[in-house]
Design an enzyme around this catalytic site. Structure first.
Site, PDB file in Angstrom:
ATOM      1  N   GLU A 192     -11.481   1.018  -3.417  1.00  9.57           N
ATOM      2  CA  GLU A 192     -10.779   1.477  -2.218  1.00  9.57           C
ATOM      3  C   GLU A 192      -9.502   2.210  -2.631  1.00  9.57           C
ATOM      4  O   GLU A 192      -9.263   2.455  -3.812  1.00  9.57           O
ATOM      5  CB  GLU A 192     -10.441   0.284  -1.317  1.00  9.57           C
ATOM      6  N   ASP A 198       0.820  -1.216   0.000  1.00 10.82           N
ATOM      7  CA  ASP A 198       0.000   0.000   0.000  1.00 10.82           C
ATOM      8  C   ASP A 198       0.853   1.265   0.000  1.00 10.82           C
ATOM      9  O   ASP A 198       0.685   2.153   0.847  1.00 10.82           O
ATOM     10  CB  ASP A 198      -0.941   0.020   1.216  1.00 10.82           C
TER      11      ASP A 198
END
Length: 573
Positions: free
Chosen positions: A209, A34
């Protein structure tokens, strides 16, 4: 005329060659998912990146580079238990710190992220704890602030400053409850949140997301992740002339993915965009390096790819591979500041007096500080470990242990490596007392090689004898918790210092070995562990040491010396 034309051609070739550089992925190998990166001219034209850490502590590692090639760990933004006490109570390995976004404005670095309690119901209002931490010195871990919390029942929160200074935050709710991207205003000083508005639902992929907003050429561009962080993962993008929408989808979505490909780098997605000092665009994204058997125990890693973004047009991304060719990169020295080492460094620790743990060493949740003592009296150049009642699995494989788990480790950052530590094993006396080394993904996925006291298996008596034991627990492909190998300790080794070793000489398996310290010719391979058993969830493999009574009351001390992690090679294609 011919010579003039040749000269012009030579000049064009020279410019073409100087305009491109080659580099290798992954940019941040090992457990660095991420990613969120920025370029900060104010700090000597330096790039900074943050990545997720889940239940690992210290957490939220910050890396810095001057040339996008040499990356140094400079601080851990989450470094004090009082910053986020809830991290120590969160259950399940998929809980913890999800997807920090790193941004810089007016001399301050901002990290916006979420502590996720992933065992709570999807619609629970306390499932997500969103917060902002800041610093004016990213090279110093202790300079990162206490969190300022704000109320949003979702995750993957990312800030954007409009021209008037107004902060907008994008994020997403649990996709099972309300799939889509939300936006709202945030007062960073007070934590006050404005009206929450749904601004885009993506292109139809599952789990929209990881949103980030960028402003360019009169448009607000909204880039998100879709498809879940697995084989369907992808980055998609939309744009609008109003920050709150409506957003129009790029007709060429997805802009970055490995779906339906046979590339070694798979699961590509969850990207962030930034520019360098020449205004060239780059993207970072997570990816896994998937072996032929489907395994990727190093977990989700950070990769780098060049992006072409013409005025008024959609950005065009280059597919992620191991050998990359992109915008020109100057070769520069690693950053001088910071507390850690280059991400691909080897490590040799002697635990000298007055030394401290390097930034790269981590625990699973918060440590019991008294269980780790460097160079205690009478044991110079050692690390004293005090055993925990809980072993690495713990009481149920998911919960925090109130008395801690004695474990300290280092991310696996090379495909091929050797990790070893030398133990004084004479303190292992009672039944099931155990010390050793582990390749650890989480409480339900790890392989351990230890020396443990067990009833003598040769005489079938209750007399205790020392054994080497390789034990694994995994849910891949089916739940397994068993002794992989048990071997008696040679009599001549019982009172000696033993060096325990984990090595990987290929991309699919680990070898667990032991022998008398300093006597390499006597090393015995005790067992083998498949990387497929560590291919699960959101984290990546850690290599470390442990001490436990395996559930029995009482405690003992053991002494570690000559800690070595040696990177031997990186498989990138």
């Amino acid at each position: 005329m011919f010579l003039q034309a040749l000269s012009v051609l030579g000049l064009l070739v020279t410019r073409s060659l100087s305009a491109n550089s080659t580099y290798h992925n992954p940019m941040l190998p090992g457990f660095h998912p991420d990613p969120s990166c920025i370029f900060v001219p104010d700090w000597e034209n330096t790039f900074f990146c943050a990545s997720s850490s889940f239940l690992v502590f210290p957490g939220i590692p910050i890396h810095a580079s001057r040339d996008l090639r040499s990356w140094k760990l400079i601080s851990n933004a989450l470094n004090r238990p009082e910053q986020l006490p809830g991290l120590n109570t969160a259950k399940r390995a998929t809980s913890g710190i999800w997807a920090p976004t790193l941004r810089y404005r007016d001399g301050t670095f901002y990290l916006v992220t979420t502590l996720v309690y992933d065992d709570y119901p999807q619609n629970a209002s306390n499932r997500f704890d969103n917060f902002v931490i800041t610093t004016t010195n990213p090279y110093n871990s202790s300079a990162w602030s206490q969190p300022a919390h704000f109320n949003f029942s979702g995750y993957d929160t990312s800030p954007f400053w409009d021209d008037d200074g107004q902060v907008y935050v994008t994020g997403t709710h649990a996709w099972q409850i309300q799939p889509g991207i939300q936006a709202f205003t945030l007062d960073i000083e007070t934590g006050s949140v404005g009206e929450i508005i749904n601004i885009w639902n993506g292109t139809g992929g599952s789990s929209p997301e990881g949103p980030h907003i960028y402003r360019k050429d009169g448009y607000f561009y909204l880039m998100i992740a879709e498809g879940g962080t697995g084989s369907g993962h992808m980055a998609t993008i939309a744009r609008s002339q109003n920050i709150l929408g409506p957003y129009d989808s790029n007709p060429h979505n997805p802009v970055l993915t490995a779906v339906n490909s046979t590339r070694y780098f798979q699961d590509v997605g969850h990207a962030d965009l930034f520019q360098d000092g020449d205004d060239n665009w780059w993207a970072v994204a997570l990816s896994v390096r998937q072996a032929p058997d489907g395994s990727y125990p190093m977990g989700r890693e950070t990769t780098l790819t060049p992006v072409t973004w013409e005025e008024g047009q959609w950005p065009v991304f280059t597919n992620v591979t191991g050998h990359m060719n992109g915008w020109h990169l100057d070769n520069d020295l690693p950053v001088a500041g910071g507390e850690g080492s280059l991400v691909n460094s080897s490590e040799h620790l002697n635990f000298g007096a007055n030394s401290s743990f390097p930034l790269e060493l981590v625990h699973w949740r918060f440590p019991i500080d008294s269980s780790y003592v460097i160079s205690p009296p009478g044991h110079n150049n050692t690390l004293q470990l005090t055993s925990s009642i809980a072993n690495l699995t713990g009481s149920d494989g998911r919960s925090a242990e109130s008395l801690g788990q004695t474990f300290i480790g280092h991310r696996q950052t090379h495909t091929c490596f050797t990790f070893s530590s030398t133990f004084d094993v004479t303190s292992v006396q009672a039944e099931e007392e155990e010390v050793g080394v582990t390749v650890f993904l989480d409480q339900l996925h790890h392989y351990d090689l230890g020396i443990v006291m067990l009833p003598n298996q040769t005489t079938n008596s209750s007399t205790l004898s020392p054994y080497f034991r390789v034990r694994g627990i995994t849910t891949v492909p089916a739940f397994l918790s068993s002794d992989i190998a048990v071997a008696p300790v040679p009599a001549a080794w019982v009172s000696s210092h033993l060096t325990f070793e984990i090595r990987a000489s290929n991309m699919t398996h680990y070898t667990l070995s032991v022998g008398p310290a300093g006597k390499q010719s006597q090393v015995m391979d005790i067992g083998f562990a498949p990387g497929l058993g560590l291919t699960w969830g959101f984290t990546g493999a850690l290599l470390g040491v442990y001490a436990t009574t395996n559930g029995a009351t009482g405690q003992f001390q053991t002494y570690i010396s000559d800690w070595k992690y040696e990177g031997l090679g990186q498989v990138i294609e």
